[in-house]
Scaffold this motif. Structure first.
Motif, short mmCIF file in Angstrom:
data_model
loop_
_atom_site.label_atom_id
_atom_site.label_comp_id
_atom_site.label_asym_id
_atom_site.label_seq_id
_atom_site.Cartn_x
_atom_site.Cartn_y
_atom_site.Cartn_z
N PRO A 103 0.73 -1.40 0.12
CA PRO A 103 0.08 -0.17 0.11
C PRO A 103 0.83 1.35 0.09
CG PRO A 103 -0.76 -1.47 1.77
CD PRO A 103 0.71 -1.90 1.00
N THR A 104 0.59 2.11 -0.72
CA THR A 104 1.13 3.42 -0.87
C THR A 104 0.72 4.75 0.06
OG1 THR A 104 -0.10 4.11 -2.70
CG2 THR A 104 1.72 3.01 -3.24
N LEU A 105 1.49 5.44 0.32
CA LEU A 105 1.51 6.66 1.15
C LEU A 105 1.57 7.81 0.54
CD1 LEU A 105 3.11 5.31 4.33
CD2 LEU A 105 0.73 4.96 3.97
N LYS A 106 0.64 8.67 0.33
CA LYS A 106 0.78 9.69 -0.78
C LYS A 106 1.94 10.75 -0.08
CE LYS A 106 -1.46 14.05 -2.14
NZ LYS A 106 -2.77 14.85 -2.31
N GLY A 107 2.85 10.94 -1.13
CA GLY A 107 4.01 11.85 -1.07
C GLY A 107 5.25 11.02 0.03
N ARG A 108 4.98 10.01 0.49
CA ARG A 108 5.90 9.40 1.23
C ARG A 108 6.74 8.44 0.41
NH1 ARG A 108 5.79 11.64 6.48
NH2 ARG A 108 3.61 11.74 7.31
N LEU A 109 8.11 8.34 1.02
CA LEU A 109 8.96 7.56 0.29
C LEU A 109 8.39 5.99 0.26
CD1 LEU A 109 12.55 8.79 1.36
CD2 LEU A 109 11.60 8.75 -1.02
N GLN A 110 8.63 5.16 -0.69
CA GLN A 110 8.24 3.56 -0.97
C GLN A 110 9.57 3.30 -1.95
OE1 GLN A 110 4.92 2.00 -3.22
NE2 GLN A 110 4.53 0.68 -1.17
N GLU A 111 10.31 2.56 -1.43
CA GLU A 111 11.62 2.28 -2.09
C GLU A 111 11.77 0.74 -2.36
OE1 GLU A 111 14.08 6.18 -1.00
OE2 GLU A 111 13.70 4.85 0.57
N PHE A 112 10.70 -0.26 -1.84
CA PHE A 112 10.85 -1.63 -2.24
C PHE A 112 12.19 -2.20 -1.66
CE2 PHE A 112 7.65 0.31 -4.93
CZ PHE A 112 6.85 -0.62 -4.91
N GLY A 113 12.93 -1.87 -0.95
CA GLY A 113 14.28 -2.56 -0.49
C GLY A 113 15.25 -2.39 -1.62
N SER A 114 15.10 -1.59 -2.51
CA SER A 114 15.91 -1.68 -3.96
C SER A 114 16.68 -0.35 -4.16
CB SER A 114 15.12 -1.86 -5.05
OG SER A 114 15.64 -1.86 -6.41
N ALA B 188 -0.38 8.96 -4.44
CA ALA B 188 -1.74 9.04 -3.87
C ALA B 188 -1.71 7.72 -2.64
CB ALA B 188 -2.90 8.58 -4.86
N ASP B 189 -2.41 7.81 -1.81
CA ASP B 189 -2.67 6.62 -0.70
C ASP B 189 -3.36 5.23 -1.57
OD1 ASP B 189 -1.75 7.93 1.31
OD2 ASP B 189 -3.70 8.49 2.47
N SER B 190 -3.20 4.49 -1.26
CA SER B 190 -4.06 2.99 -1.57
C SER B 190 -4.93 3.13 -0.88
CB SER B 190 -3.44 1.72 -1.47
OG SER B 190 -2.12 1.77 -2.23
N PHE B 191 -6.14 2.44 -1.57
CA PHE B 191 -7.63 2.28 -0.69
C PHE B 191 -6.97 1.52 0.77
CE2 PHE B 191 -11.10 -0.48 0.26
CZ PHE B 191 -12.27 0.39 0.23
N LEU B 192 -6.28 0.55 0.72
CA LEU B 192 -6.04 -0.22 2.13
C LEU B 192 -5.62 0.92 2.98
CD1 LEU B 192 -6.12 -2.60 4.02
CD2 LEU B 192 -4.10 -3.46 3.07
N THR B 193 -4.62 1.78 2.52
CA THR B 193 -3.99 2.84 3.52
C THR B 193 -5.24 3.57 4.28
OG1 THR B 193 -2.07 2.82 1.88
CG2 THR B 193 -2.58 4.94 3.55
N GLY B 194 -6.12 3.96 3.50
CA GLY B 194 -7.30 4.45 4.09
C GLY B 194 -8.25 3.85 5.13
#
Length: 490
Positions: free
Chosen positions: A84-95, A105-111
């Motif tokens: 799940p994504t968080l709007k504007g926050r880093l998401q780097e997949f360990g890569s 944008a946020d994912s639905f589950l984040t909400g």
């Protein structure tokens, strides 16, 4: 800085317990966040489990839209660094390739998480794209809090270590082939992989396109996991398949023991076998369940295991190849740069990018026959019990299971993976639930999860059985022991 609780008091609470304290006015959500941040600062130098703390939501838990009236009332929560994504926050997949990536944008589950009152205070580690069994690469080496010489397994590596070390009672995990259950099993946490049609992958994926990927959590009590599923489940508009709900909330269901269950034991999963010690621990768990009044005997579904694992390998290689390729396109790259993507992931991209519809169709046919075989088995049996892995947890530096491996064959790399991580992936293929419970121990002193699996949509039965076991143990999972690296230590 003065903390709201002593570490012993903090570690004595589960998530629902901390939420009750907030509702009573004993502590605030901001004080919980500050305590979790202090816990991270205390143990993370040794565990390397947390990528980043969001200082702004530690200071102001309402900043990102967390609902303080939700069941968890501002409980601090880490998000695995993929999913799940968080709007504007880093998401780097360990890569290395994904450094600096910020979803829009946020994912639905984040909400749903925020609505449930979870305060997402940071990111936990994962191997590159969540592909392998341990977060060990140029970015992180996540260590097992029970013994720092060993891995946490993966891919929910950081979450497993943080929950086990008492940093927080609940944290995000995902499971494409065992990545909730395996690290829960070797870190002494509770890890439920739900059935299909429970947690949404919207908007980027659906249960149809994700196929084997499941969202979830690690916890230390059954009631926390039950509340998490109750309050975060549900489909977004436009799901490809119907989402389902149980007849009553799991938080209610787990208060009652299940009836007398027919429980099968197995560790002979096709050609794969557990070590003698693991078999003895499984037998001990079976005897314990007999003591609770259940019928227990050795039995196995009539599944062509080798063909099923081959199909699972096709699924992983083709799915991950598309994920990697999508990010290459976004970055304007023709092919994966060797200095930014690990060798096995490059081989996955090469092997899987042009998987034909014919190959995927054959894979789907095997998914179907495997799922039907398990379905038939569960007409006679309520639960099948296995160890969570076949072999002992690898030491840090064991490269054969890592995507940094120099194995020239990606097929051979996966075949080797299944020898250890044999008992979890087929639940993903079939869309059925599995739970790892901290009931046993390895010879090296690490926990050993005992996995229970059930028919599709029998998630509630797994939680009911787990709650019955928890009551019978007086709440003392892991024989009441805590890992050596823990917030209460030193």
């Amino acid at each position: 800085m003065t903390l709201a609780m002593s570490w012993d008091e903090w570690a004595a609470h589960d998530g629902i317990g901390l939420a009750e304290r907030v509702r009573k006015g004993d502590v605030t959500a901001a004080e919980l966040a500050a305590q979790a941040a202090a816990g991270i600062a205390k143990v993370n130098p040794r565990l390397d489990a947390v990528v980043e703390v969001f200082d702004d939501v530690v200071a102001d838990p309402l900043k990102d839209g967390m609902n303080p009236e939700g069941v968890f009332a501002g409980l601090p929560y880490l998000m695995k660094d993929l999913g799940p994504t968080l709007k504007g926050r880093l998401q780097e997949f360990g890569s290395m390739m994904m450094q600096g990536h910020r979803p829009a944008a946020d994912s639905f589950l984040t909400g749903k998480l925020r609505q449930a009152g979870l305060n997402i205070v940071g990111r936990s580690t994962t191997p590159e794209f969540g592909v392998c069994s341990s977060a060990e690469n140029a970015l992180y080496t996540t260590r097992n809090p029970w013994d720092l010489e060993y891995t946490t397994c993966g891919s929910s590596a950081g979450t497993a270590a943080a929950v086990a070390a008492g940093v927080l009672p609940l944290s995000h995990a995902t499971d494409g082939g065992g990545s909730i259950r395996i690290p829960a099993g070797v870190n002494g946490n509770i890890g439920l992989k739900v059935s299909r049609g429970v947690f949404s992958l919207a908007p980027g994926l659906s249960d149809l396109s994700g196929l084997v990927s499941i969202q979830g959590c690690h916890s230390r009590t059954v009631r926390d996991t039950a509340a998490f599923v109750d309050h975060c489940r549900g489909g977004a508009p436009g799901e490809f398949m119907p989402f389902w709900s149980p007849a009553e909330p799991y938080s209610e269901l787990i208060r009652r023991d299940p009836g007398r269950l027919r429980i099968a034991l197995s560790h002979e999963w096709g050609d794969f076998r557990a070590t003698p010690h693991f078999v003895a621990e499984l037998e001990k768990a079976g005897k314990f369940l007999e003591g609770l009044g259940h019928h227990v005997e050795w039995a196995l579904p009539e599944v062509d295991f080798q063909t099923a694992f081959d199909a699972q390998t096709t699924c992983y290689i083709s799915n991950f190849a598309q994920v990697i390729d999508g990010h290459l396109h976004r970055l304007g790259l023709e092919r994966p740069p060797a200095e930014l993507l690990e060798p096995i992931n490059i081989k996955i991209w090469e092997a899987g990018l042009h998987t034909s519809y014919t190959e995927r169709s054959k894979m789907q046919a095997v998914f179907n026959t495997t799922s039907r075989a398990f379905g038939n088995f569960f007409e006679q049996w309520d639960i099948i019990l296995t160890p969570v892995t076949a072999l002992p947890t690898p030491r840090v530096g064991t490269s054969e299971y890592l995507t940094t491996s120099t194995n020239p064959s990606v097929q051979d790399w996966f075949a080797n993976l299944w020898k250890n991580f044999a008992y979890t992936p087929l639940a993903n293929l079939c869309g059925m639930p599995g739970i790892s419970l901290p009931m046993a121990a390895q010879e090296n002193g690490l926990p050993l999860g005992i996995q229970a699996q059930a028919a599709q949509a029998n998630d509630g039965l797994l939680l009911q059985l787990a709650a019955q076991i928890e009551r019978a143990l007086g709440g003392q999972w892991n024989s009441g022991k805590r890992p050596g690296v823990h917030v209460t230590q030193g």
